[in-house]
Write an enzyme that holds these catalytic residues in place. Structure first.
Site, PDB file in Angstrom:
ATOM      1  N   SER A 211      -3.693  -8.635  -8.952  1.00 47.24           N
ATOM      2  CA  SER A 211      -3.302  -8.593  -7.549  1.00 47.24           C
ATOM      3  C   SER A 211      -4.552  -8.658  -6.682  1.00 47.24           C
ATOM      4  O   SER A 211      -5.667  -8.687  -7.188  1.00 47.24           O
ATOM      5  CB  SER A 211      -2.532  -7.304  -7.247  1.00 47.24           C
ATOM      6  N   LYS A 212      -4.335  -8.658  -5.391  1.00 50.12           N
ATOM      7  CA  LYS A 212      -5.428  -8.734  -4.411  1.00 50.12           C
ATOM      8  C   LYS A 212      -6.528  -7.703  -4.684  1.00 50.12           C
ATOM      9  O   LYS A 212      -7.696  -7.940  -4.392  1.00 50.12           O
ATOM     10  CB  LYS A 212      -4.879  -8.504  -2.997  1.00 50.12           C
ATOM     11  N   ARG A 213      -6.127  -6.563  -5.224  1.00 48.86           N
ATOM     12  CA  ARG A 213      -7.107  -5.519  -5.501  1.00 48.86           C
ATOM     13  C   ARG A 213      -8.189  -5.999  -6.457  1.00 48.86           C
ATOM     14  O   ARG A 213      -9.291  -5.483  -6.481  1.00 48.86           O
ATOM     15  CB  ARG A 213      -6.427  -4.287  -6.120  1.00 48.86           C
ATOM     16  N   GLY A 215      -9.504  -8.917  -6.442  1.00 50.65           N
ATOM     17  CA  GLY A 215     -10.317  -9.986  -5.870  1.00 50.65           C
ATOM     18  C   GLY A 215      -9.440 -11.159  -5.499  1.00 50.65           C
ATOM     19  O   GLY A 215      -8.242 -11.001  -5.284  1.00 50.65           O
TER      20      GLY A 215
END
Ligand code: GLU
Length: 437
Positions: A211-213, A215
């Protein structure tokens, strides 16, 4: 037709091409190319509110960037079109009406719903996950057409995969749970099942769903960070598959030749940035100087460096001197700024670390160095070695100030190669600036 491999990538145009989507597209592409089959792009745009033309275009551009060319699709001719679900409504209604007239589906208002029969065993042999089986009893009736006239995913995908003669359905493992419902619909329509192969989930290094976490999640962000498409392709291909022991860096063609769907593992794949960086660096090293320049140049420009003051030849050769340094084009640009402009050097190095005693030594050396008859790296190096022995001065004591004056960095390629590349006059100018002449 029999035996022809036809696979499809079926994105919903509700976002950019994500890592997971790129991975699915890539494995389909590999299987098509491995078999000399066809790779089809189908746009699943039945969610009219969230689907946009822009997303459709960015997905296509992302695939093109990765080098995943498709043979049939909304923008390509093909015998199985249209390739956008929103343009296939008649086809969905046709088969839904057939199920209605046979009595296996019923209406609820405008919606058409399939009545799930009891006691049917739904089984398939997933190429990756193996034998999967369940009874129909646990399934609720399946909506085929919603009251707004649009087909549901599970129904449209079956109609499309059949009418587009798809031989292998290769998609993310998150769709395994949909497969039994789809099998029921194949049976209801008296169609043969395609072969199913679900791809493992891609996880971040912390073993959580990517996920976005973790990167950047869209394929395009990697392009903008300076990753090479060849490297990204190579890296994605290694998520769940291996080209064989010790064969980690390969081209699209090599991957296509070696690819086997049955060798895909069901173990979740880890998205490891360090590995991506390593693979990117290996691909950067393999590029010819001109292509490498094409990749690095935009980053020099972005840094505001006066690229146009130099010839392409000079810039390309500078990157040859830089060697394999830099894991991305952006990093390579940062490591080589001193070839483009002395200003970059001045900005990070003020020369105040040289004391007067050292300055006197360096000046004696520089005077002799600049008088060398030929300005060639190997000769300059040889000269310097001889000079340092004769004068009983450590090589480091003269080479380090030279390196700092020319590059402003403690670590650089061979400093005599840098000197040769920027030239005698520029070397002199830089040394003069630091009062080393
Ligand atoms: N549109 C679906 C998705 O993006 C396609 C799934 C499938 O390949 O069947 O997940």
């Amino acid at each position: 037709m029999a035996g022809t491999v036809r696979v499809r990538f079926a994105p919903s145009p509700t976002g950019a091409l994500h890592i997971g989507g790129g991975h699915t597209a890539l494995f389909n592409w590999l299987w098509a190319r491995h078999n000399g089959g066809r790779f089809i792009l189908r746009i699943e745009d039945t969610d009219r509110e969230r689907s946009t033309k822009e997303y459709e275009e960015t997905i296509m551009a992302g695939m093109e960037w990765l080098g995943l060319d498709w043979d049939e699709g909304p923008d390509r001719a093909g015998d199985f079109g249209p390739y956008r679900q929103s343009e296939r409504l008649e086809i969905y209604h046709h088969w839904a009406n057939r199920l209605l007239s046979e009595g296996s589906a019923y209406r609820e208002g405008e919606a058409v719903i399939y009545r799930v029969p009891q006691g049917v065993s739904l089984a398939f042999d997933d190429v990756v996950y193996g034998h999967i089986e369940m009874m129909s009893d646990t399934l609720k009736d399946i909506v085929l057409i919603k009251s707004d006239g649009m087909p549901t995913y599970n129904y449209a995908v079956v109609v499309d995969d059949h009418t587009m003669a798809i031989s292998h359905v290769i998609r993310g493992e998150d769709h395994i749970s949909n497969t039994p419902k789809q099998l029921l619909l194949y049976r209801a329509l008296q169609w043969e099942y395609p072969v199913f192969g679900h791809l493992p989930m891609i996880l971040g290094k912390d073993k959580k769903k990517l996920s976005k976490r973790h990167g950047a999640t869209s394929v395009y962000e990697y392009r903008d960070m300076g990753y090479m498409p060849d490297a990204m392709f190579n890296f994605l291909a290694l998520l769940g598959w291996s080209a064989g022991e010790g064969n980690e860096v390969f081209s699209r063609e090599e991957a296509a030749a070696l690819f086997e769907l049955s060798r895909v593992t069901k173990r979740s794949a880890i998205f490891d940035m360090e590995k991506l960086n390593h693979i990117n660096q290996e691909h950067l090293k393999m590029l010819d100087p001109s292509t490498r320049l094409d990749l690095v140049e935009p980053f020099w420009r972005e840094m505001g460096l006066p690229v146009d003051e130099h010839s392409r030849e000079y810039l390309a050769q500078s990157l040859v001197v830089l060697g394999g340094r830099g894991q991305t084009a952006r990093e390579a640009a940062g490591y080589s700024d001193y070839f483009v402009t002395f200003d970059a050097v001045k900005k990070r190095y003020d020369g105040s670390d040289i004391d007067e005693a050292q300055r006197a030594t360096v000046r004696r050396y520089v005077r002799d160095l600049l008088a060398c008859p030929e300005w060639k790296a190997d000769l300059l190096e040889e000269f310097t070695r001889t000079w340092s022995t004769e004068q009983a001065v450590k090589m480091k004591e003269i080479a380090m100030p030279l390196r700092m004056a020319l590059t402003g960095m403690k670590v650089s390629p061979g400093i005599f190669e840098v000197a040769e590349q920027i030239g005698r006059e520029e070397t002199k100018r830089r040394l003069a600036h630091y009062n080393l002449l």
